[in-house]
Design a protein around this motif. Structure first.
Motif, short mmCIF file in Angstrom:
data_model
loop_
_atom_site.label_atom_id
_atom_site.label_comp_id
_atom_site.label_asym_id
_atom_site.label_seq_id
_atom_site.Cartn_x
_atom_site.Cartn_y
_atom_site.Cartn_z
N GLN A 22 -14.61 16.81 -7.15
CA GLN A 22 -14.43 17.71 -8.29
C GLN A 22 -14.54 16.95 -9.61
O GLN A 22 -15.16 17.41 -10.57
N TRP A 23 -13.91 15.79 -9.63
CA TRP A 23 -13.96 14.98 -10.86
C TRP A 23 -15.39 14.63 -11.23
O TRP A 23 -15.80 14.76 -12.40
N GLN A 24 -16.16 14.20 -10.27
CA GLN A 24 -17.55 13.83 -10.54
C GLN A 24 -18.38 15.03 -10.97
O GLN A 24 -19.22 14.93 -11.87
N PHE A 25 -18.13 16.19 -10.35
CA PHE A 25 -18.85 17.39 -10.77
C PHE A 25 -18.48 17.75 -12.21
O PHE A 25 -19.35 18.10 -13.01
N GLY A 26 -17.20 17.65 -12.53
CA GLY A 26 -16.77 17.94 -13.89
C GLY A 26 -17.44 17.04 -14.91
O GLY A 26 -17.85 17.50 -15.98
N MET A 27 -17.55 15.77 -14.60
CA MET A 27 -18.23 14.84 -15.49
C MET A 27 -19.71 15.20 -15.63
O MET A 27 -20.29 15.08 -16.71
N LYS A 68 -20.72 8.91 -25.23
CA LYS A 68 -20.52 7.72 -26.05
C LYS A 68 -19.57 8.00 -27.22
O LYS A 68 -19.14 7.07 -27.89
N ALA A 69 -19.29 9.28 -27.43
CA ALA A 69 -18.40 9.66 -28.53
C ALA A 69 -17.19 10.43 -27.98
O ALA A 69 -16.56 11.20 -28.71
N GLY A 70 -16.87 10.20 -26.72
CA GLY A 70 -15.73 10.89 -26.13
C GLY A 70 -15.48 10.46 -24.70
O GLY A 70 -16.24 9.68 -24.13
N ARG A 71 -14.39 10.98 -24.12
CA ARG A 71 -14.05 10.67 -22.74
C ARG A 71 -13.19 11.80 -22.19
O ARG A 71 -12.64 12.62 -22.94
N GLN A 72 -13.05 11.83 -20.86
CA GLN A 72 -12.17 12.80 -20.22
C GLN A 72 -11.15 12.07 -19.35
O GLN A 72 -11.47 11.08 -18.70
N ASP A 73 -9.91 12.57 -19.36
CA ASP A 73 -8.83 12.04 -18.54
C ASP A 73 -8.07 13.21 -17.92
O ASP A 73 -8.45 14.37 -18.10
N ARG A 103 -16.65 10.87 -33.75
CA ARG A 103 -17.28 9.95 -32.80
C ARG A 103 -16.30 9.49 -31.72
O ARG A 103 -16.62 8.62 -30.91
N ASP A 104 -15.11 10.06 -31.72
CA ASP A 104 -14.12 9.73 -30.69
C ASP A 104 -13.29 10.99 -30.40
O ASP A 104 -12.26 11.23 -31.03
N VAL A 105 -13.79 11.79 -29.47
CA VAL A 105 -13.17 13.06 -29.11
C VAL A 105 -12.80 13.02 -27.64
O VAL A 105 -13.64 12.73 -26.79
N ARG A 106 -11.54 13.29 -27.33
CA ARG A 106 -11.06 13.13 -25.96
C ARG A 106 -10.53 14.45 -25.40
O ARG A 106 -9.87 15.20 -26.10
N ILE A 107 -10.85 14.70 -24.15
CA ILE A 107 -10.37 15.90 -23.48
C ILE A 107 -9.69 15.51 -22.18
O ILE A 107 -9.87 14.40 -21.67
N THR A 108 -8.88 16.42 -21.68
CA THR A 108 -8.25 16.20 -20.37
C THR A 108 -8.44 17.44 -19.51
O THR A 108 -8.72 18.53 -20.01
N THR A 109 -8.30 17.24 -18.22
CA THR A 109 -8.39 18.34 -17.27
C THR A 109 -7.35 18.12 -16.18
O THR A 109 -6.67 17.10 -16.16
N ILE A 140 -14.70 23.20 -18.97
CA ILE A 140 -15.68 23.80 -19.87
C ILE A 140 -14.99 24.32 -21.13
O ILE A 140 -15.54 24.23 -22.24
N HIS A 141 -13.78 24.84 -20.98
CA HIS A 141 -13.01 25.31 -22.13
C HIS A 141 -12.77 24.16 -23.11
O HIS A 141 -13.03 24.29 -24.32
N GLU A 142 -12.29 23.04 -22.59
CA GLU A 142 -12.04 21.88 -23.46
C GLU A 142 -13.35 21.32 -24.00
O GLU A 142 -13.39 20.79 -25.11
N LEU A 143 -14.42 21.42 -23.22
CA LEU A 143 -15.74 21.00 -23.70
C LEU A 143 -16.10 21.75 -24.98
O LEU A 143 -16.62 21.16 -25.93
#
Length: 510
Positions: A211-216, A227-232, A245-251, A266-269
């Protein structure tokens, strides 16, 4: 420093001051992000202190007399560019608001909010409202005090609404909700008479790592700049930024429910794409900030529902899903999957609700918040009030407090006045998407082919690049030629669910 008379130099002084304040505020945001993702539990007390100190420092810097005088001086000039004049006007408004809040109050609010978050976490683990109740009572008291300090006309809740949606009032919301509820209830009644769709496809076992890989994969294919964000991961999905240039989301991931991760991601995206699209050159300035929470929610709801739950999205991503989960979805047709991910059924959890019943979740929270700030509801009465309203609006029983009044993080953050923007966002999203369909020939075919950038570029051009230049209603008027209108949302959901549930029905809203 000698006397400064040049407009350019004065404006540069203003920019430098605001950007330094932004540096402090984003340092606070980074501490908050860490607090909700990786910070060890024992660090909570010191983290509360650190956040409070920096929040107070940023507030003092912004509300100092010298900065107020600088803004006033620049506001009297007639030779500023349009962007410069807009920034000054917005900063003047912000200054007038923030100067009403004493630094000691800001510090106490920040410290209480930080401690409240951990009390909420403990309460959720214990599945009991009692550990959270004292902290929430303290927060409600502070919010009442904040409303008095800011000043308001009519309902005291208006002062808090205005913090998230400038110009929004309980009168406006009551009117919008009263217009929305009858056609929405009529549509739900029609759906309740139809055969229920099978939603078991996403409710199988889907391994967390896959699921994690699909989300990515979804994030990258739908336009998130890695390059301007990450997910945790976090207890409650959220988006936070420190600059464009530094936007972070979580799931969060439930191995028994693919939908939990997929559409929260997708909502946080949607939130993140907005933040990444804000003008980089306006860092720290009003024109580098989002327009409002309602517009921010319009972006998340547009990507989550108008795009993410569409047949076009299904057409493109179902083959990708089959590669990740051949055993669970290998023989699934597009129509079956599309119906399964759009089932309408009253539920307990707001973030997992379908896009129709979702509004009742929001209205319940809005009514509770308004009553708390008015003083007609005590904090200790929240669990019983919550259960009563879920029976009234959704016809379901709330079995426990973790899935009831403890499910949302917002109150622990002190975010009173935030919830109504979720519904406003859905209404704006449908209206904006309708405008995009008119401006982009063959939009659905583009999305079917995986070209999500064509819609993203339209949003960047029409919404993101404007920053805070317009209020929500001004922006809506500029893009669609009218203010917020529930007709677009009702047309969208009526046409969609008429197909999914196979019923004959005229458009609910004319």
């Amino acid at each position: 420093m000698g006397q400064i008379s040049s407009t350019t130099t004065l404006y540069e002084q203003y920019v430098a001051e605001l950007q330094q304040i932004a540096d402090i505020r984003y340092a606070v945001a980074l501490l908050q992000w860490d607090q909700e993702t990786y910070m060890p539990p024992s660090g909570a007390d010191f983290r509360s202190r650190q956040i409070a100190t920096l929040s107070e420092l940023a507030h003092i810097r912004f509300t100092q007399d010298s900065f107020g005088k600088l803004i006033k001086t620049l506001g009297q000039r007639n030779d500023l560019s349009d962007d410069q004049a807009c920034n000054i006007a917005l900063s003047s408004y912000d200054f007038d608001q923030q100067v009403k809040l004493p630094p000691a109050f800001v510090r106490k609010s920040s410290e209480t909010t930080s401690r409240s978050f951990h009390a909420w976490m403990d309460a959720r683990k214990a599945n009991s409202f009692k550990p959270f109740s004292p902290m929430l009572e303290e927060l409600v008291g502070l919010k009442k005090q904040e409303a008095d300090l800011l000043g308001y006309s009519g309902n005291p809740y208006n002062a808090l609404l205005n913090q998230y949606e400038r110009g929004c009032t309980t009168d406006l919301l009551d009117t919008a909700f009263s217009q929305l509820l009858p056609p929405l209830q009529a549509l739900l009644q029609m759906i309740s008479t139809c055969d229920q769709v099978d939603d078991q496809l996403p409710r199988q076992y889907f391994p967390e790592v896959d699921q994690w890989q699909f989300g990515m994969d979804v994030l990258q294919k739908m336009g998130f700049d890695m390059k301007a964000g990450r997910q945790d991961r976090s207890e409650h999905p959220f988006t936070i930024n420190f600059n464009s240039r530094d936007v972070r989301i979580t799931t969060r991931i439930d191995e028994q429910d693919l939908g939990n991760m997929t559409w929260s991601t997708i909502h946080e995206l949607g939130h993140a794409l907005y933040e990444q699209g804000l003008p980089e050159s306006q860092y720290g300035l009003p024109l580098g900030e989002f327009a409002s929470l309602g517009i921010h929610e319009s972006q998340s709801r547009l990507w989550e529902n108008n795009v993410g739950r569409s047949m076009a999205w299904t057409h493109y991503f179902l083959p990708v899903l089959k590669q990740y989960f051949p055993g669970q979805l290998g023989n699934t047709s597009e129509e079956h999957f599309y119906r399964a991910i759009n089932r309408v059924k009253p539920s307990l959890i707001r973030t997992e609700a379908d896009e129709l019943t979702y509004h009742f979740h929001v209205i319940i929270r809005y009514e509770i918040e308004k009553s708390l700030i008015e003083g007609s509801l005590a904090v200790k009465e929240i669990p019983d009030c919550w259960r009563e309203k879920y029976r009234k609006y959704l016809g379901i029983e709330v079995p426990d407090e973790r899935s009831g009044c403890l499910q949302d993080i917002h109150w622990s953050h002190g975010s009173f006045g935030y919830f109504p923007t979720y519904s406003m966002g859905s209404l704006y999203a449908a209206q904006f998407y309708s405008a995009a369909e008119k401006d982009i020939p063959g939009l659905e075919d583009q999305l079917k082919s995986g070209n999500f950038n064509i819609l993203l570029n339209w949003l960047r051009k029409n919404i993101h690049i404007n920053g805070r230049r317009y209020t929500s209603e001004e922006l809506c008027q500029k893009i669609t030629g009218e203010g917020i209108n529930i007709r677009h949302f009702m047309q969208y959901v009526t046409n969609k669910y008429r197909f999914i549930y196979a019923f004959q029905m005229e458009e609910v809203a004319s």
